[in-house]
Design a protein around this motif. Structure first.
Motif, PDB file in Angstrom:
ATOM      1  N   THR A 206      12.601  -4.236 -22.402  1.00  0.00           N
ATOM      2  CA  THR A 206      13.833  -4.298 -21.747  1.00  0.00           C
ATOM      3  C   THR A 206      13.854  -3.356 -20.623  1.00  0.00           C
ATOM      4  OG1 THR A 206      14.725  -2.428 -23.188  1.00  0.00           O
ATOM      5  CG2 THR A 206      15.223  -4.733 -23.775  1.00  0.00           C
ATOM      6  N   GLU A 207      12.722  -2.603 -20.227  1.00  0.00           N
ATOM      7  CA  GLU A 207      12.812  -1.719 -18.853  1.00  0.00           C
ATOM      8  C   GLU A 207      11.648  -1.908 -18.285  1.00  0.00           C
ATOM      9  OE1 GLU A 207      15.294   2.266 -19.285  1.00  0.00           O
ATOM     10  OE2 GLU A 207      13.257   2.199 -20.088  1.00  0.00           O
ATOM     11  N   PHE A 208      11.482  -2.255 -16.965  1.00  0.00           N
ATOM     12  CA  PHE A 208      10.232  -2.625 -16.266  1.00  0.00           C
ATOM     13  C   PHE A 208      10.377  -1.551 -14.605  1.00  0.00           C
ATOM     14  CE2 PHE A 208      11.456  -6.333 -18.395  1.00  0.00           C
ATOM     15  CZ  PHE A 208      10.246  -6.660 -19.154  1.00  0.00           C
ATOM     16  N   ILE A 209       9.201  -1.076 -14.514  1.00  0.00           N
ATOM     17  CA  ILE A 209       9.087  -0.399 -13.168  1.00  0.00           C
ATOM     18  C   ILE A 209       8.241  -1.410 -12.291  1.00  0.00           C
ATOM     19  CG2 ILE A 209       7.774   1.431 -12.072  1.00  0.00           C
ATOM     20  CD1 ILE A 209       8.030   3.105 -14.674  1.00  0.00           C
ATOM     21  N   VAL A 210       8.891  -1.872 -11.395  1.00  0.00           N
ATOM     22  CA  VAL A 210       8.437  -3.024 -10.501  1.00  0.00           C
ATOM     23  C   VAL A 210       7.749  -2.743  -9.149  1.00  0.00           C
ATOM     24  CG1 VAL A 210       9.072  -5.280  -9.437  1.00  0.00           C
ATOM     25  CG2 VAL A 210      10.379  -4.416 -11.448  1.00  0.00           C
ATOM     26  N   ALA A 211       6.294  -2.846  -9.192  1.00  0.00           N
ATOM     27  CA  ALA A 211       5.640  -2.459  -8.009  1.00  0.00           C
ATOM     28  C   ALA A 211       5.241  -3.746  -7.296  1.00  0.00           C
ATOM     29  CB  ALA A 211       4.311  -1.664  -8.581  1.00  0.00           C
ATOM     30  N   THR A 212       6.261  -4.331  -6.559  1.00  0.00           N
ATOM     31  CA  THR A 212       6.217  -5.115  -5.448  1.00  0.00           C
ATOM     32  C   THR A 212       7.298  -5.058  -4.653  1.00  0.00           C
ATOM     33  OG1 THR A 212       5.623  -7.409  -4.913  1.00  0.00           O
ATOM     34  CG2 THR A 212       7.191  -7.088  -6.713  1.00  0.00           C
TER      35      THR A 212
ATOM     36  N   GLU B  32       0.676  -1.222  -0.014  1.00  0.00           N
ATOM     37  CA  GLU B  32       0.160  -0.036  -0.033  1.00  0.00           C
ATOM     38  C   GLU B  32       0.839   1.309   0.228  1.00  0.00           C
ATOM     39  OE1 GLU B  32      -3.450   0.205   2.713  1.00  0.00           O
ATOM     40  OE2 GLU B  32      -4.504  -0.798   0.989  1.00  0.00           O
ATOM     41  N   THR B  33       2.245   1.068   0.192  1.00  0.00           N
ATOM     42  CA  THR B  33       3.029   2.107   0.182  1.00  0.00           C
ATOM     43  C   THR B  33       3.360   2.691  -1.183  1.00  0.00           C
ATOM     44  OG1 THR B  33       5.057   2.963   1.490  1.00  0.00           O
ATOM     45  CG2 THR B  33       5.194   1.078   0.104  1.00  0.00           C
ATOM     46  N   PHE B  34       3.139   2.199  -2.203  1.00  0.00           N
ATOM     47  CA  PHE B  34       3.552   2.627  -3.696  1.00  0.00           C
ATOM     48  C   PHE B  34       2.735   3.594  -3.911  1.00  0.00           C
ATOM     49  CE2 PHE B  34       4.851  -1.782  -3.892  1.00  0.00           C
ATOM     50  CZ  PHE B  34       6.188  -1.894  -3.654  1.00  0.00           C
TER      51      PHE B  34
ATOM     52  N   ASN C  31       8.974   0.593   0.940  1.00  0.00           N
ATOM     53  CA  ASN C  31       8.574  -0.473  -0.221  1.00  0.00           C
ATOM     54  C   ASN C  31       9.356  -1.594   0.310  1.00  0.00           C
ATOM     55  OD1 ASN C  31      11.043   0.748  -0.739  1.00  0.00           O
ATOM     56  ND2 ASN C  31      10.650   0.875  -2.832  1.00  0.00           N
ATOM     57  N   GLU C  32      10.248  -1.790   0.951  1.00  0.00           N
ATOM     58  CA  GLU C  32      10.890  -2.832   1.418  1.00  0.00           C
ATOM     59  C   GLU C  32      10.299  -3.698   2.802  1.00  0.00           C
ATOM     60  OE1 GLU C  32      15.267  -2.257   2.326  1.00  0.00           O
ATOM     61  OE2 GLU C  32      15.451  -1.732   0.233  1.00  0.00           O
TER      62      GLU C  32
END
Ligand code: SF4
Length: 323
Positions: free
Chosen positions: A242-248, A190-192, A277-278
Protein backbone atom coordinates in the motif's frame (compact mmCIF):
# COMPACT_ATOMS: atom_id res chain seq x y z
CA UNK A 1 16.88 28.77 -18.63
CA UNK A 2 14.37 26.03 -19.16
CA UNK A 3 12.64 26.47 -15.85
CA UNK A 4 11.81 30.12 -16.48
CA UNK A 5 8.14 30.58 -17.29
CA UNK A 6 8.08 32.42 -20.58
CA UNK A 7 5.03 33.71 -22.43
CA UNK A 8 3.81 31.78 -25.46
CA UNK A 9 4.58 33.80 -28.61
CA UNK A 10 0.89 34.63 -29.00
CA UNK A 11 -0.09 34.99 -25.38
CA UNK A 12 -1.80 38.13 -24.26
CA UNK A 13 -3.96 38.05 -21.22
CA UNK A 14 -7.08 39.09 -23.17
CA UNK A 15 -6.67 36.06 -25.44
CA UNK A 16 -6.96 33.52 -22.67
CA UNK A 17 -10.65 32.73 -22.06
CA UNK A 18 -11.88 32.33 -18.51
CA UNK A 19 -13.30 28.91 -19.22
CA UNK A 20 -10.21 27.34 -20.71
CA UNK A 21 -11.54 23.79 -20.61
CA UNK A 22 -14.65 24.65 -22.66
CA UNK A 23 -12.58 26.67 -25.12
CA UNK A 24 -10.15 23.76 -25.62
CA UNK A 25 -13.03 21.36 -26.08
CA UNK A 26 -14.60 23.63 -28.75
CA UNK A 27 -11.30 24.00 -30.60
CA UNK A 28 -10.87 20.25 -30.52
CA UNK A 29 -14.15 19.79 -32.37
CA UNK A 30 -13.47 22.62 -34.87
CA UNK A 31 -10.03 21.28 -35.73
CA UNK A 32 -10.87 17.56 -35.48
CA UNK A 33 -7.93 17.43 -33.08
CA UNK A 34 -6.75 14.79 -30.65
CA UNK A 35 -4.80 15.69 -27.49
CA UNK A 36 -2.08 13.19 -26.57
CA UNK A 37 -0.39 13.70 -23.20
CA UNK A 38 2.52 12.05 -21.46
CA UNK A 39 2.27 10.89 -17.85
CA UNK A 40 4.89 13.49 -16.86
CA UNK A 41 2.64 16.43 -17.78
CA UNK A 42 0.98 18.59 -15.14
CA UNK A 43 -2.27 17.09 -13.74
CA UNK A 44 -4.56 19.65 -15.44
CA UNK A 45 -3.14 18.67 -18.84
CA UNK A 46 -3.37 14.95 -18.02
CA UNK A 47 -7.05 15.44 -17.14
CA UNK A 48 -8.06 16.98 -20.48
CA UNK A 49 -6.10 14.57 -22.69
CA UNK A 50 -7.90 12.19 -25.04
CA UNK A 51 -5.08 9.71 -24.56
CA UNK A 52 -2.59 9.58 -21.76
CA UNK A 53 0.38 7.28 -21.95
CA UNK A 54 4.08 6.57 -22.12
CA UNK A 55 6.22 6.98 -25.23
CA UNK A 56 5.19 3.61 -26.68
CA UNK A 57 1.44 3.93 -26.22
CA UNK A 58 1.46 7.54 -27.43
CA UNK A 59 3.36 6.48 -30.58
CA UNK A 60 0.76 3.77 -31.13
CA UNK A 61 -2.04 6.29 -30.68
CA UNK A 62 -0.30 8.71 -33.06
CA UNK A 63 0.07 5.94 -35.66
CA UNK A 64 -3.64 5.08 -35.52
CA UNK A 65 -5.41 8.39 -35.10
CA UNK A 66 -8.04 9.66 -37.56
CA UNK A 67 -7.73 13.22 -36.27
CA UNK A 68 -6.51 15.98 -38.62
CA UNK A 69 -4.54 17.73 -35.89
CA UNK A 70 -2.39 16.12 -33.17
CA UNK A 71 -1.77 18.31 -30.13
CA UNK A 72 1.14 16.69 -28.35
CA UNK A 73 1.45 17.56 -24.68
CA UNK A 74 4.88 16.14 -24.13
CA UNK A 75 8.38 16.96 -25.30
CA UNK A 76 9.82 17.64 -28.73
CA UNK A 77 11.03 14.14 -29.65
CA UNK A 78 7.54 12.75 -28.90
CA UNK A 79 5.78 15.28 -31.12
CA UNK A 80 8.44 14.67 -33.76
CA UNK A 81 7.69 10.93 -33.66
CA UNK A 82 4.00 11.72 -34.19
CA UNK A 83 4.93 13.87 -37.20
CA UNK A 84 7.20 11.14 -38.64
CA UNK A 85 4.22 8.79 -38.52
CA UNK A 86 1.74 11.41 -39.80
CA UNK A 87 3.44 13.65 -42.37
CA UNK A 88 0.12 15.03 -43.64
CA UNK A 89 -1.30 15.97 -40.28
CA UNK A 90 -0.69 19.16 -38.36
CA UNK A 91 1.29 18.31 -35.21
CA UNK A 92 1.37 21.00 -32.51
CA UNK A 93 3.59 21.17 -29.43
CA UNK A 94 2.37 23.74 -26.86
CA UNK A 95 5.96 24.96 -26.26
CA UNK A 96 8.57 24.34 -28.95
CA UNK A 97 11.32 24.57 -26.34
CA UNK A 98 10.04 21.54 -24.46
CA UNK A 99 13.11 19.49 -25.32
CA UNK A 100 14.84 16.63 -23.53
CA UNK A 101 18.29 16.45 -21.93
CA UNK A 102 18.62 12.82 -22.98
CA UNK A 103 17.88 13.57 -26.65
CA UNK A 104 20.29 16.54 -26.44
CA UNK A 105 23.02 14.27 -25.06
CA UNK A 106 23.30 12.56 -28.45
CA UNK A 107 24.25 15.11 -31.13
CA UNK A 108 23.81 13.65 -34.65
CA UNK A 109 27.31 14.51 -35.99
CA UNK A 110 29.12 12.99 -33.01
CA UNK A 111 26.87 9.96 -33.06
CA UNK A 112 27.58 9.43 -36.78
CA UNK A 113 31.34 9.33 -35.98
CA UNK A 114 30.72 6.92 -33.10
CA UNK A 115 28.61 4.64 -35.29
CA UNK A 116 31.27 4.64 -38.03
CA UNK A 117 33.70 2.95 -35.60
CA UNK A 118 31.43 -0.13 -35.49
CA UNK A 119 30.43 -0.68 -39.13
CA UNK A 120 28.57 -4.00 -38.76
CA UNK A 121 26.56 -3.22 -35.67
CA UNK A 122 22.80 -3.09 -35.37
CA UNK A 123 21.83 0.31 -33.95
CA UNK A 124 19.02 0.25 -31.38
CA UNK A 125 17.94 3.70 -30.27
CA UNK A 126 15.67 4.56 -27.39
CA UNK A 127 12.77 6.68 -28.62
CA UNK A 128 14.07 9.61 -26.51
CA UNK A 129 16.28 10.89 -29.32
CA UNK A 130 15.99 13.30 -32.24
CA UNK A 131 14.64 12.39 -35.68
CA UNK A 132 18.23 12.59 -37.01
CA UNK A 133 19.36 9.86 -34.57
CA UNK A 134 16.30 7.74 -35.38
CA UNK A 135 17.24 8.09 -39.05
CA UNK A 136 20.70 6.59 -38.27
CA UNK A 137 19.17 3.66 -36.36
CA UNK A 138 18.00 0.20 -37.38
CA UNK A 139 15.26 -0.06 -34.81
CA UNK A 140 13.73 2.16 -32.12
CA UNK A 141 12.70 0.95 -28.68
CA UNK A 142 11.01 2.39 -25.60
CA UNK A 143 11.55 1.46 -21.97
CA UNK A 144 8.46 -0.80 -22.31
CA UNK A 145 9.92 -2.96 -25.06
CA UNK A 146 13.72 -2.48 -25.04
CA UNK A 147 14.43 -5.88 -23.48
CA UNK A 148 12.05 -7.75 -25.82
CA UNK A 149 13.46 -6.01 -28.89
CA UNK A 150 17.11 -6.70 -28.02
CA UNK A 151 16.23 -10.34 -27.27
CA UNK A 152 14.89 -10.73 -30.81
CA UNK A 153 18.04 -9.45 -32.56
CA UNK A 154 20.43 -11.97 -34.20
CA UNK A 155 22.91 -13.35 -31.67
CA UNK A 156 25.84 -13.10 -34.07
CA UNK A 157 25.55 -9.32 -34.49
CA UNK A 158 26.98 -6.65 -32.23
CA UNK A 159 24.59 -3.94 -31.04
CA UNK A 160 25.02 -0.22 -30.41
CA UNK A 161 22.49 1.07 -27.87
CA UNK A 162 21.80 4.82 -27.72
CA UNK A 163 21.36 7.29 -26.20
CA UNK A 164 20.61 6.26 -22.57
CA UNK A 165 23.47 4.46 -20.84
CA UNK A 166 21.36 3.56 -17.79
CA UNK A 167 18.61 1.90 -19.81
CA UNK A 168 21.37 0.23 -21.87
CA UNK A 169 23.00 -1.21 -18.72
CA UNK A 170 19.60 -2.45 -17.54
CA UNK A 171 18.93 -4.14 -20.92
CA UNK A 172 22.39 -5.77 -20.79
CA UNK A 173 21.61 -7.18 -17.37
CA UNK A 174 18.19 -8.49 -18.42
CA UNK A 175 19.25 -10.01 -21.75
CA UNK A 176 22.81 -11.07 -20.95
CA UNK A 177 23.90 -9.41 -24.22
CA UNK A 178 26.85 -7.07 -24.42
CA UNK A 179 25.84 -3.70 -25.86
CA UNK A 180 28.06 -0.88 -27.06
CA UNK A 181 26.63 2.04 -25.12
CA UNK A 182 26.38 5.68 -26.09
CA UNK A 183 27.01 7.57 -22.85
CA UNK A 184 23.88 9.72 -22.71
CA UNK A 185 21.57 10.24 -19.75
CA UNK A 186 18.49 12.08 -18.47
CA UNK A 187 19.06 14.90 -15.95
CA UNK A 188 15.85 13.96 -14.15
CA UNK A 189 16.45 10.25 -13.70
CA UNK A 190 20.09 10.78 -12.74
CA UNK A 191 19.10 13.13 -9.96
CA UNK A 192 17.61 10.54 -7.62
CA UNK A 193 19.90 10.12 -4.64
CA UNK A 194 20.63 6.58 -3.55
CA UNK A 195 21.38 7.69 0.00
CA UNK A 196 18.06 9.53 0.34
CA UNK A 197 16.08 6.64 -1.09
CA UNK A 198 17.66 4.33 1.48
CA UNK A 199 16.76 6.84 4.23
CA UNK A 200 13.16 6.90 2.98
CA UNK A 201 13.07 3.12 3.00
CA UNK A 202 14.10 3.19 6.67
CA UNK A 203 11.31 5.68 7.38
CA UNK A 204 8.74 3.64 5.41
CA UNK A 205 9.94 0.05 5.86
CA UNK A 206 6.85 -1.48 4.23
CA UNK A 207 7.07 0.67 1.12
CA UNK A 208 8.14 -0.90 -2.14
CA UNK A 209 10.66 1.03 -4.23
CA UNK A 210 9.57 1.21 -7.87
CA UNK A 211 11.89 2.74 -10.46
CA UNK A 212 12.20 3.62 -14.13
CA UNK A 213 15.17 1.95 -15.91
CA UNK A 214 16.58 5.37 -16.86
CA UNK A 215 17.68 5.68 -13.20
CA UNK A 216 21.28 4.95 -12.32
CA UNK A 217 22.30 1.41 -11.36
CA UNK A 218 22.95 2.59 -7.79
CA UNK A 219 19.22 3.42 -7.46
CA UNK A 220 17.93 0.46 -9.49
CA UNK A 221 19.66 -2.04 -7.23
CA UNK A 222 17.34 -1.01 -4.38
CA UNK A 223 14.18 -1.31 -6.48
CA UNK A 224 11.56 -3.97 -5.81
CA UNK A 225 10.25 -3.40 -9.31
CA UNK A 226 11.73 -1.74 -12.42
CA UNK A 227 9.59 -0.79 -15.41
CA UNK A 228 8.38 1.79 -17.92
CA UNK A 229 5.89 4.41 -16.72
CA UNK A 230 2.97 2.24 -17.89
CA UNK A 231 4.45 -0.84 -16.21
CA UNK A 232 4.94 1.11 -12.95
CA UNK A 233 1.30 2.23 -13.06
CA UNK A 234 0.08 -1.35 -13.51
CA UNK A 235 2.42 -2.66 -10.85
CA UNK A 236 1.28 -0.30 -8.10
CA UNK A 237 -2.36 -1.26 -8.77
CA UNK A 238 -1.69 -5.00 -8.73
CA UNK A 239 0.81 -5.18 -5.86
CA UNK A 240 -0.48 -6.04 -2.41
CA UNK A 241 1.68 -3.25 -0.97
CA UNK A 242 0.00 0.00 0.00
CA UNK A 243 3.06 2.24 0.04
CA UNK A 244 5.48 3.00 -2.78
CA UNK A 245 8.62 5.09 -3.13
CA UNK A 246 8.44 6.23 -6.76
CA UNK A 247 11.76 6.80 -8.56
CA UNK A 248 10.67 8.45 -11.78
CA UNK A 249 9.30 11.86 -12.77
CA UNK A 250 6.70 12.66 -10.09
CA UNK A 251 4.05 13.74 -12.65
CA UNK A 252 3.04 10.09 -12.84
CA UNK A 253 1.91 10.13 -9.21
CA UNK A 254 -1.27 11.97 -10.29
CA UNK A 255 -2.38 8.87 -12.24
CA UNK A 256 -1.17 6.51 -9.52
CA UNK A 257 -3.39 8.28 -6.99
CA UNK A 258 -6.34 8.17 -9.39
CA UNK A 259 -5.92 4.48 -10.14
CA UNK A 260 -5.08 3.37 -6.60
CA UNK A 261 -6.65 6.01 -4.33
CA UNK A 262 -6.20 4.01 -1.13
CA UNK A 263 -2.45 3.71 -1.59
CA UNK A 264 0.34 6.07 -0.56
CA UNK A 265 2.93 7.29 -3.07
CA UNK A 266 6.15 8.94 -1.97
CA UNK A 267 8.24 10.70 -4.64
CA UNK A 268 11.91 9.68 -4.53
CA UNK A 269 13.97 12.69 -3.46
CA UNK A 270 16.54 14.47 -5.58
CA UNK A 271 20.14 14.85 -4.43
CA UNK A 272 19.85 18.48 -3.25
CA UNK A 273 16.26 18.58 -2.02
CA UNK A 274 15.55 20.68 -5.10
CA UNK A 275 12.71 20.13 -7.56
CA UNK A 276 15.14 18.66 -10.08
CA UNK A 277 13.32 15.34 -9.96
CA UNK A 278 10.65 17.16 -11.99
CA UNK A 279 11.34 17.34 -15.71
CA UNK A 280 11.83 21.06 -16.50
CA UNK A 281 11.09 20.44 -20.18
CA UNK A 282 7.73 18.75 -19.57
CA UNK A 283 6.80 21.61 -17.24
CA UNK A 284 7.14 24.16 -20.06
CA UNK A 285 3.77 23.04 -21.41
CA UNK A 286 0.78 24.64 -19.72
CA UNK A 287 -2.96 24.53 -20.33
CA UNK A 288 -2.82 28.14 -21.55
CA UNK A 289 -0.08 27.36 -24.07
CA UNK A 290 -1.99 24.29 -25.21
CA UNK A 291 -5.07 26.44 -25.86
CA UNK A 292 -3.01 29.08 -27.74
CA UNK A 293 -1.30 26.41 -29.83
CA UNK A 294 -4.72 25.14 -30.94
CA UNK A 295 -6.12 28.62 -31.52
CA UNK A 296 -3.18 29.80 -33.64
CA UNK A 297 -2.22 26.35 -35.03
CA UNK A 298 1.36 26.75 -33.91
CA UNK A 299 4.07 26.00 -32.84
CA UNK A 300 4.00 23.35 -35.53
CA UNK A 301 6.45 20.44 -35.79
CA UNK A 302 8.18 20.19 -39.17
CA UNK A 303 10.84 17.69 -40.27
CA UNK A 304 13.11 17.47 -43.27
CA UNK A 305 11.46 14.86 -45.55
CA UNK A 306 14.58 12.74 -46.18
CA UNK A 307 15.22 12.50 -42.42
CA UNK A 308 11.56 11.70 -41.82
CA UNK A 309 11.57 8.83 -44.32
CA UNK A 310 14.83 7.43 -42.90
CA UNK A 311 13.44 7.65 -39.35
CA UNK A 312 10.09 6.07 -40.25
CA UNK A 313 11.40 2.53 -40.94
CA UNK A 314 13.06 2.04 -37.50
CA UNK A 315 9.91 3.34 -35.74
CA UNK A 316 7.65 1.05 -37.78
CA UNK A 317 9.91 -1.92 -36.96
CA UNK A 318 9.44 -1.14 -33.28
CA UNK A 319 5.66 -0.87 -33.63
CA UNK A 320 5.60 -4.25 -35.45
CA UNK A 321 7.68 -5.92 -32.72
CA UNK A 322 5.71 -4.36 -29.83
CA UNK A 323 3.18 -6.93 -28.77
S1 SF4 B 1 12.31 13.10 -17.89
FE1 SF4 B 1 14.36 12.99 -18.83
S2 SF4 B 1 14.11 11.66 -20.61
FE2 SF4 B 1 12.04 12.33 -19.99
S3 SF4 B 1 11.67 14.17 -21.24
FE3 SF4 B 1 12.51 14.88 -19.26
S4 SF4 B 1 14.72 15.05 -19.68
FE4 SF4 B 1 13.87 13.79 -21.32
Amino acid sequence: MLTTIRPHPYSQSNQIPNDLLTAISQLKKELNAVILAHYYQDPDIQDIADFLGDSLSLSQQAANTNADVIVFAGVHFMAETAKILNPNKLVLLPDLEAGCSLADSCPPNTFAQFKAQYPNCIVVSYINCTAAIKAMSDIICTSSNAVKIVEQLPKNRSIIFAPDRNLGKYVMKQTGRKLILWQGSCIVHETFAEKKIVQLKIKYPLAEIIAHPECETSVLRHANYIGSTTALLKYCQQSLSTEFIVATEPGIIHQMKKLAPMKHFIPAPAINNCACNECPYMRLNTLEKLYLAMKFKQPEITINESIRIAALGPIQKMLELSF
